[in-house]
Design a protein around this motif. Structure first.
Motif, PDB file in Angstrom:
ATOM      1  N   UNK A  79       0.848  -1.197   0.000  1.00 43.93           N
ATOM      2  CA  UNK A  79       0.000   0.000   0.000  1.00 43.93           C
ATOM      3  C   UNK A  79       0.882   1.245   0.000  1.00 43.93           C
ATOM      4  N   UNK A  80       0.301   2.348  -0.383  1.00 45.69           N
ATOM      5  CA  UNK A  80       0.911   3.659  -0.185  1.00 45.69           C
ATOM      6  C   UNK A  80      -0.165   4.526   0.446  1.00 45.69           C
ATOM      7  N   UNK A  81       0.109   5.025   1.638  1.00 46.20           N
ATOM      8  CA  UNK A  81      -0.875   5.836   2.351  1.00 46.20           C
ATOM      9  C   UNK A  81      -0.701   7.322   2.091  1.00 46.20           C
ATOM     10  N   UNK A  82       0.548   7.742   1.918  1.00 41.74           N
ATOM     11  CA  UNK A  82       0.852   9.164   1.726  1.00 41.74           C
ATOM     12  C   UNK A  82       1.805   9.315   0.553  1.00 41.74           C
ATOM     13  N   UNK A  83       1.382  10.049  -0.446  1.00 41.60           N
ATOM     14  CA  UNK A  83       2.253  10.379  -1.575  1.00 41.60           C
ATOM     15  C   UNK A  83       2.701  11.818  -1.435  1.00 41.60           C
ATOM     16  N   UNK A  84       4.003  12.045  -1.459  1.00 45.21           N
ATOM     17  CA  UNK A  84       4.545  13.409  -1.429  1.00 45.21           C
ATOM     18  C   UNK A  84       5.266  13.662  -2.741  1.00 45.21           C
ATOM     19  N   UNK A  85       4.672  14.487  -3.584  1.00 46.30           N
ATOM     20  CA  UNK A  85       5.291  14.874  -4.848  1.00 46.30           C
ATOM     21  C   UNK A  85       6.219  16.055  -4.586  1.00 46.30           C
ATOM     22  N   UNK A  86       7.457  15.713  -4.227  1.00 45.77           N
ATOM     23  CA  UNK A  86       8.436  16.725  -3.856  1.00 45.77           C
ATOM     24  C   UNK A  86       9.433  17.025  -4.967  1.00 45.77           C
ATOM     25  N   UNK A  87       9.692  16.066  -5.853  1.00 46.75           N
ATOM     26  CA  UNK A  87      10.689  16.258  -6.898  1.00 46.75           C
ATOM     27  C   UNK A  87      10.331  17.456  -7.779  1.00 46.75           C
ATOM     28  N   UNK A  88      11.319  18.272  -8.062  1.00 45.17           N
ATOM     29  CA  UNK A  88      11.081  19.433  -8.922  1.00 45.17           C
ATOM     30  C   UNK A  88      12.343  20.272  -9.010  1.00 45.17           C
ATOM     31  N   UNK A  89      12.331  21.212  -9.929  1.00 46.45           N
ATOM     32  CA  UNK A  89      13.469  22.123 -10.068  1.00 46.45           C
ATOM     33  C   UNK A  89      12.972  23.382 -10.752  1.00 46.45           C
ATOM     34  N   UNK A 133      -2.461  12.973  -0.391  1.00 49.82           N
ATOM     35  CA  UNK A 133      -1.583  13.391  -1.480  1.00 49.82           C
ATOM     36  C   UNK A 133      -1.051  14.790  -1.168  1.00 49.82           C
ATOM     37  N   UNK A 134       0.259  14.914  -1.152  1.00 48.72           N
ATOM     38  CA  UNK A 134       0.909  16.191  -0.860  1.00 48.72           C
ATOM     39  C   UNK A 134       1.660  16.638  -2.096  1.00 48.72           C
ATOM     40  N   UNK A 135       1.318  17.803  -2.605  1.00 47.63           N
ATOM     41  CA  UNK A 135       2.011  18.354  -3.767  1.00 47.63           C
ATOM     42  C   UNK A 135       2.818  19.575  -3.345  1.00 47.63           C
ATOM     43  N   UNK A 136       4.129  19.462  -3.520  1.00 47.77           N
ATOM     44  CA  UNK A 136       5.019  20.551  -3.131  1.00 47.77           C
ATOM     45  C   UNK A 136       5.037  21.609  -4.234  1.00 47.77           C
ATOM     46  N   UNK A 137       4.393  22.711  -3.953  1.00 52.29           N
ATOM     47  CA  UNK A 137       4.368  23.834  -4.885  1.00 52.29           C
ATOM     48  C   UNK A 137       5.424  24.843  -4.434  1.00 52.29           C
ATOM     49  N   UNK A 177      -3.084  18.145  -0.011  1.00 54.78           N
ATOM     50  CA  UNK A 177      -2.457  19.325   0.571  1.00 54.78           C
ATOM     51  C   UNK A 177      -1.482  19.922  -0.431  1.00 54.78           C
ATOM     52  N   UNK A 178      -1.607  21.232  -0.665  1.00 60.46           N
ATOM     53  CA  UNK A 178      -0.667  21.985  -1.502  1.00 60.46           C
ATOM     54  C   UNK A 178       0.273  22.732  -0.560  1.00 60.46           C
ATOM     55  N   UNK A 179       1.582  22.490  -0.691  1.00 65.42           N
ATOM     56  CA  UNK A 179       2.560  23.124   0.174  1.00 65.42           C
ATOM     57  C   UNK A 179       3.275  24.220  -0.606  1.00 65.42           C
ATOM     58  N   UNK A 180       3.344  25.407  -0.006  1.00 66.49           N
ATOM     59  CA  UNK A 180       3.885  26.583  -0.702  1.00 66.49           C
ATOM     60  C   UNK A 180       5.033  27.203   0.096  1.00 66.49           C
ATOM     61  N   UNK A 181       6.236  26.640  -0.023  1.00 69.70           N
ATOM     62  CA  UNK A 181       7.368  27.184   0.734  1.00 69.70           C
ATOM     63  C   UNK A 181       7.850  28.518   0.166  1.00 69.70           C
TER      64      UNK A 181
END
Length: 290
Positions: A79-89, A133-137, A177-181
Motif C-alpha cells: 500500500x501507499x498511504x501518503x504520496x509526497x510529490x516533492x521532486x522538482x526544479x 496526497x501532498x504536492x510541493x508547490x 495538501x498543496x505546500x507553498x514554501x
C-alpha cells in the motif's frame, strides 16, 4: 493510522530527504524515490540504514514507466498511504529566453511527473477509502514574479491540478495538501538553472535582469529553517503533534512568513480586481434596469 507508508519523490536532498528522515524517526514506513541511486549514494544509504526503501524514478519519464514504478513501490508494503510529490526544479529567466525543450522539461518534472504518480496511487487509495496526497508547490505557485514565469507557470498548473483532485477524491476519504514554501536554506538556489539563450540586450537594467542577478547572492542566506518547516509539514500531513490539528482542514500550507506575506498580498490584489469588476457589472445592470 499506525505506521503509514510514505512515497516521497525527490528524496535525494532538501525537503524530500528531511521529510523521509523525520517520518522514519517517527517509525513510519518510507519509500523514497531518486533519479539516480549512484548520484545520491549518501541519501540512499541514510534512508536504507534507517529502515526505508529507495527506488529510482525520473519524473520526466513517460506515463507508463512512472505508473509501473509506482506499482512496484506499492508492492513493497502492499500500500501507499501518503504520496509526497516533492521532486522538482526551477529554470529562471525572461519569458523570451526559453526554448521548447526547456519548457517541456520544466513541465514534465513539475507537472506531468506528479500527475502520473498521483494516477498511480489513486486506485489503491480509493479502494481503501483513505490516503493523502501532498504536492510541493512554491510561493511562486501563487505569486509569480519577473524572471520566474516558466517555473511559476508549472507550479500554477500543479496547484490547479491539485485543487481539482481535492474535489474529485474527498468523497473517497482521500486528502490533498498543496505546500507553498518561501525561501529556505535548502539546495534549491544551488540547483537553479538558466536558459541556454542569453537574456536579450533590451532587458539590460530591467527588473528581469536585476531579479536574476539577485539570486546568486542569496545562496545560504535564506531566512527559512528547513528543519522547522519539515517538522511542521510532517505534523500537518500525519495529523500528529501540535500542528496536526490542521490535518485535513486546509488545502494550502504556506511555509515561512515570506511566503505567507507574499500570498496574502497577492490575494488582496485579486480581491481588489474582483471588486472593480463587480462594480462594472453592477453599473451595467443598473443602466439596463437588470
Amino acid at each position: 493510522m499506525a505506521n503509514p507508508v510514505w512515497l516521497i519523490t525527490g528524496a535525494s536532498n532538501g525537503f524530500g530527504l528531511a521529510l523521509a528522515r523525520t517520518a522514519l524517526a517517527a517509525k513510519h514506513r518510507v519509500i523514497g524515490s531518486v533519479r539516480n541511486k549512484n548520484a545520491s549514494t549518501n541519501a540512499v544509504r541514510e534512508i536504507v540504514e534507517n529502515g526505508g526503501h529507495v527506488i529510482e524514478v525520473d519524473m520526466t519519464e513517460p506515463q507508463s514507466n512512472i505508473l509501473t514504478k509506482v506499482q512496484e513501490a506499492e508492492s513493497i508494503y502492499g500500500r501507499i498511504d501518503i504520496l509526497v510529490n516533492n521532486a522538482g526544479y526551477s529554470v529562471l529567466g525572461g519569458i523570451e529566453q526559453f526554448s521548447e525543450d526547456e519548457v517541456l522539461r520544466q513541465y514534465r518534472t513539475n507537472v506531468y511527473g506528479p500527475l502520473f504518480t498521483t494516477q498511480g496511487v489513486l486506485p489503491g487509495m480509493r479502494m481503501r477509502r483513505s490516503g493523502f496526497i501532498v504536492n510541493m508547490s512554491s510561493v511562486g505557485g501563487q505569486d509569480s514574479q519577473a524572471g520566474g514565469g516558466l517555473y511559476g507557470a508549472s507550479k500554477f498548473a500543479l496547484e490547479g491540478m491539485s485543487e481539482s483532485i481535492y474535489h474529485e477524491v474527498k468523497e473517497f476519504g482521500i486528502g490533498v495538501l498543496i505546500v507553498e514554501p518561501g525561501l529556505f536554506r535548502t539546495n534549491f538556489l544551488h540547483a537553479l538553472q538558466t536558459p541556454k539563450k542569453p537574456l536579450p540586450e533590451g532587458y539590460k537594467g530591467s527588473i528581469v535582469e536585476s531579479t536574476l542577478n539577485l539570486f546568486p547572492s542569496m545562496v545560504g542566506k535564506q531566512k527559512g529553517d528547513p528543519d522547522k518547516a519539515v517538522h511542521r509539514l510532517f505534523e500537518v500531513v500525519s495529523g500528529e503533534g501540535n500542528d496536526g490539528k490542521l490535518h485535513g482542514k486546509v488545502l494550502r500550507l504556506p511555509l515561512g512568513m515570506d511566503a505567507i506575506d507574499r500570498i496574502d498580498k497577492k490575494a488582496r490584489t485579486v480581491l481588489e480586481d474582483v471588486a472593480e469588476a463587480r462594480k462594472l457589472e453592477e453599473e451595467a445592470s443598473s443602466a439596463f434596469g437588470i
